[in-house]
Enzyme design. Structure first.
Site, PDB file in Angstrom:
ATOM      1  N   TRP A   1      23.630  10.508   7.165  1.00 47.65           N
ATOM      2  CA  TRP A   1      22.629   9.653   7.009  1.00 47.65           C
ATOM      3  C   TRP A   1      22.093   8.955   8.017  1.00 47.65           C
ATOM      4  CZ3 TRP A   1      20.423  10.618   2.082  1.00 47.65           C
ATOM      5  CH2 TRP A   1      21.329  11.104   1.104  1.00 47.65           C
TER       6      TRP A   1
ATOM      7  N   LYS B   1      18.257  12.687   7.322  1.00 43.62           N
ATOM      8  CA  LYS B   1      19.379  13.331   7.648  1.00 43.62           C
ATOM      9  C   LYS B   1      19.441  14.080   8.859  1.00 43.62           C
ATOM     10  CE  LYS B   1      23.013  14.255   4.002  1.00 43.62           C
ATOM     11  NZ  LYS B   1      23.274  15.116   2.850  1.00 43.62           N
TER      12      LYS B   1
ATOM     13  N   GLU C   1       9.572  -1.996 -12.806  1.00 41.86           N
ATOM     14  CA  GLU C   1      10.479  -1.315 -13.912  1.00 41.86           C
ATOM     15  C   GLU C   1      11.608  -2.246 -14.299  1.00 41.86           C
ATOM     16  OE1 GLU C   1       9.674   0.299 -11.240  1.00 41.86           O
ATOM     17  OE2 GLU C   1       8.957   2.393 -11.987  1.00 41.86           O
TER      18      GLU C   1
ATOM     19  N   THR D   1       3.070   0.407 -11.555  1.00 43.93           N
ATOM     20  CA  THR D   1       3.564   0.600 -10.301  1.00 43.93           C
ATOM     21  C   THR D   1       2.596   1.259  -9.444  1.00 43.93           C
ATOM     22  OG1 THR D   1       4.499   2.821 -10.837  1.00 43.93           O
ATOM     23  CG2 THR D   1       5.633   0.755 -11.405  1.00 43.93           C
TER      24      THR D   1
HETATM   25  P1  AMP Z   1       8.099  -2.198  -6.690  1.00 46.86           P
HETATM   26  O1  AMP Z   1       8.202  -1.733  -8.222  1.00 46.86           O
HETATM   27  O2  AMP Z   1       6.824  -1.950  -6.297  1.00 46.86           O
HETATM   28  O3  AMP Z   1       8.509  -3.735  -6.783  1.00 46.86           O
HETATM   29  O4  AMP Z   1       9.095  -1.629  -5.706  1.00 46.86           O
HETATM   30  C1  AMP Z   1      10.536  -1.367  -5.978  1.00 46.86           C
HETATM   31  C2  AMP Z   1      11.120  -0.878  -4.802  1.00 46.86           C
HETATM   32  O5  AMP Z   1      10.955  -2.033  -3.673  1.00 46.86           O
HETATM   33  C3  AMP Z   1      12.389  -0.874  -4.889  1.00 46.86           C
HETATM   34  O6  AMP Z   1      12.904   0.349  -5.624  1.00 46.86           O
HETATM   35  C4  AMP Z   1      12.992  -0.898  -3.557  1.00 46.86           C
HETATM   36  O7  AMP Z   1      12.801   0.354  -2.841  1.00 46.86           O
HETATM   37  C5  AMP Z   1      12.103  -1.743  -2.802  1.00 46.86           C
HETATM   38  N1  AMP Z   1      12.708  -2.945  -2.880  1.00 46.86           N
HETATM   39  C6  AMP Z   1      12.537  -4.119  -3.575  1.00 46.86           C
HETATM   40  N2  AMP Z   1      13.293  -5.223  -3.182  1.00 46.86           N
HETATM   41  C7  AMP Z   1      13.852  -4.847  -1.993  1.00 46.86           C
HETATM   42  C8  AMP Z   1      14.833  -5.509  -1.079  1.00 46.86           C
HETATM   43  N3  AMP Z   1      15.282  -6.695  -1.115  1.00 46.86           N
HETATM   44  N4  AMP Z   1      15.255  -4.656   0.214  1.00 46.86           N
HETATM   45  C9  AMP Z   1      14.808  -3.351   0.139  1.00 46.86           C
HETATM   46  N5  AMP Z   1      13.955  -2.724  -0.733  1.00 46.86           N
HETATM   47  C10 AMP Z   1      13.505  -3.413  -1.835  1.00 46.86           C
END
Ligand code: AMP
Length: 542
Positions: free
Chosen positions: A444, A439, A328, A184
């Site tokens: 929120w 906040k 993950e 990540t």
């Molecule tokens: P990654 O592991 O780099 O794919 O990032 C994962 C994170 O991307 C998630 O925990 C979310 O915060 C964000 N994310 C993934 N899909 C979406 C979505 N459809 N809408 C908003 N945030 C998203």
């Protein structure tokens, strides 16, 4: 009493063998790094994968060894996925868009024994060579020999394959064996590795094939625009052959015009990628007046899907479905597919459901907890951090106990870091990343909601909202806007648009314009960088 069913292991190699045997003439079309389209069938693909597996064994690669890739989405990368995992080694896809320091860290942390590198990335390897493991050997993903890169160079990919035949049986081993590794790209701290197993990968491919998830059939032509170095191309290189769908790999050219040409020439029915890609693609369709003759559906995930994007694509006759997931989580956790009862709703109300991140696929458990760890009701209002658990969700990070302890509970629940609500129909909605929440006066404000509303303005290309410290309210939202070329929306017009959807106290106090918003290596808006740019202390909003 135990059931009496065969316990055949869920191995990734069984997917390509199935495709080669029962969908042998289904095509894989791939835009190469050199430009032209390379075309073959699943039957041909498996033959080359077997040759590659033999070459890897001859090079001394064994069970559990990590083999890195620095490559675009092409047939060769697809072959590496299967050949490396097929012999019980681990395919470590490296995101070339990461910072140099991050790439150096992950190649050393993963202890990659071999790196397969597209010609585009050879200069990158040469630059980093002094800081990479000395015994890491390089194979250029090419026909001919590559120039020296400062690390031991093996014969090219095609030379290695030419030296083998395809008389090879995929070995059988424990389905829990590691198959792929993906780091990540956190904006703070070192990258962390998610280590997928054969079992998790096969189950994830099954689950995402379901109709309300991604839904893949033998009548589809599927194109993962999301690169194969992002969470195994969201599992599509497994789900497509599992279902006998034609697979189209776009190589390095992901701009609107190149995608349009590829979708049309290959008859793509279904494509998957992040919103930034789709916003660019939509703007190409609108400005050129072109129409997609085969494309029916898009899956968009990785960042929030603005409702205006769903509406814009509907005008082109293309359905957009939102998906949510994480590295993950292999990555897919939810999709915002409608239920039967939503058919009766008017289009605006349907859009409100589609704007949520969605409901979980079977296999993904979800709960929301408050700061004390108490479970919150699924009432669509109570907000808390989302915790998830399931057979394709990590139980820990690769060789990183501290990160594991911080993120995974002893009973397997994984902290996503997303602040969400879940409604009574099971649809989860993200308000913010935990570190990005705003906040104000104890209430929120969702930066995602404000951003989605701002990009609905025709002159706005992208928008980000961050928290600014405020003596009276604690924090207030700041709206940062990148306009479309040659446009500059008026501050008042923008705020007026937002005021139609939000109470006054939620509206940003300030609007600022920038040329371009900074993005992470996975295409997300980089809010840490924005906070730096606007001199906002690190503790704010964390
Ligand atoms: P990654 O592991 O780099 O794919 O990032 C994962 C994170 O991307 C998630 O925990 C979310 O915060 C964000 N994310 C993934 N899909 C979406 C979505 N459809 N809408 C908003 N945030 C998203």
């Amino acid at each position: 009493m135990l059931g009496m069913m065969s316990e055949r292991p869920l191995l990734i190699s069984s997917i390509i063998t199935h495709a080669a045997t029962f969908h042998g003439d289904a095509e894989v079309a791939s835009r190469t790094v050199e430009g032209p389209i390379q075309r073959y069938t699943y039957r041909d693909a498996e033959r080359r994968m077997k040759r590659l597996a033999k070459a890897l064994l001859r090079l001394g690669i064994g069970r559990g060894d990590r083999v890195g890739t620095l490559a675009w989405s092409t047939h060769r990368h697809f072959e590496l996925y299967y050949a490396i995992s097929g012999i019980g080694a681990v395919c470590h896809t490296i995101n070339p868009r990461l910072f140099d320091e991050q790439i150096v860290y992950i190649v050393n942390h993963a202890a990659d024994r071999l790196l397969f590198v597209d010609s585009t990335f050879l200069p990158l390897v040469e630059r980093l060579a002094p800081r990479l493991p000395r015994d890491c050997r390089i194979v250029a993903l090419a026909e001919g020999e590559a120039p020296p890169v400062g690390l031991p160079l093996l014969p090219s990919y095609e030379t290695l394959l030419a030296g083998e035949d395809d008389a090879f049986e995929w070995p059988e081993f424990d389905e829990r064996t590691a198959a792929a590794l993906c780091y990540t790209s956190g904006t703070t701290g070192h990258p962390k590795g998610a280590l997928y197993s054969h079992r998790s990968t096969v189950l994830h491919a099954f689950a995402e094939s379901l109709p309300d998830a991604i839904g893949v059939s033998a009548r589809d032509v599927v194109c993962p625009v999301v690169p194969l170095f992002h969470v195994c191309g969201w599992g599509i290189p497994f789900a497509a052959p599992m279902n006998g769908a034609k697979l189209v790999l776009p190589g390095p050219r992901l701009d609107g015009a190149s995608l349009y040409e590829l979708f049309e020439s290959e008859g793509v029915t279904y494509a998957l990628g992040v919103p930034t890609i789709w916003l660019g693609f939509e703007s190409y369709l609108s400005s050129s007046g072109k129409r997609c003759s085969t494309l029916q559906r898009l899956l968009s995930g990785g960042s929030a899907v603005p409702p205006s994007m769903v509406t814009a694509f509907a005008c082109h006759g293309i359905e957009v479905r939102q998906g949510w997931g994480m590295t993950e989580m292999s990555p897919l956790g939810t999709t915002a597919a409608l239920k039967a009862k939503h058919r009766a709703l008017d289009p605006q109300a349907q859009l409100a459901v589609q704007a949520k991140q969605g409901r979980p696929l079977y296999g993904v458990e979800m709960k929301i907890v408050d700061d004390e760890g108490h479970a919150q009701p699924h009432d669509g209002k109570s907000m808390g951090e989302l915790l998830v658990r399931g057979p394709w969700i990590i139980s820990g990070y690769f060789a990183d106990e501290a990160a594991t302890r911080a993120a995974v509970e002893p009973d397997g629940w994984f902290h996503t870091g997303d602040m969400v609500t879940i409604d009574p129909d099971g649809y989860m909605q993200i308000a913010d990343r935990r570190k990005d929440v705003i906040k104000s006066g104890g209430e929120w404000i969702s930066s995602i909601d404000l951003e989605n509303a701002a990009v609905a303005h025709q002159d706005v290309a992208e928008a980000a909202v961050i928290a600014v410290p405020d003596a009276r309210w604690g924090e207030r939202p700041l709206l940062i806007v990148a306009s479309r070329p040659g446009c500059r929306p008026e501050r008042e017009a923008l705020l007026e648009l937002l005021a139609r959807q939000f109470p006054k106290w939620m509206l940003p106090d300030e609007v600022v314009w920038v040329e371009e918003l900074p993005h992470t290596a996975t295409g997300k808006i980089m809010k840490t960088r924005l906070r730096e740019m606007f001199g906002i202390p690190k503790s704010s909003g964390q």
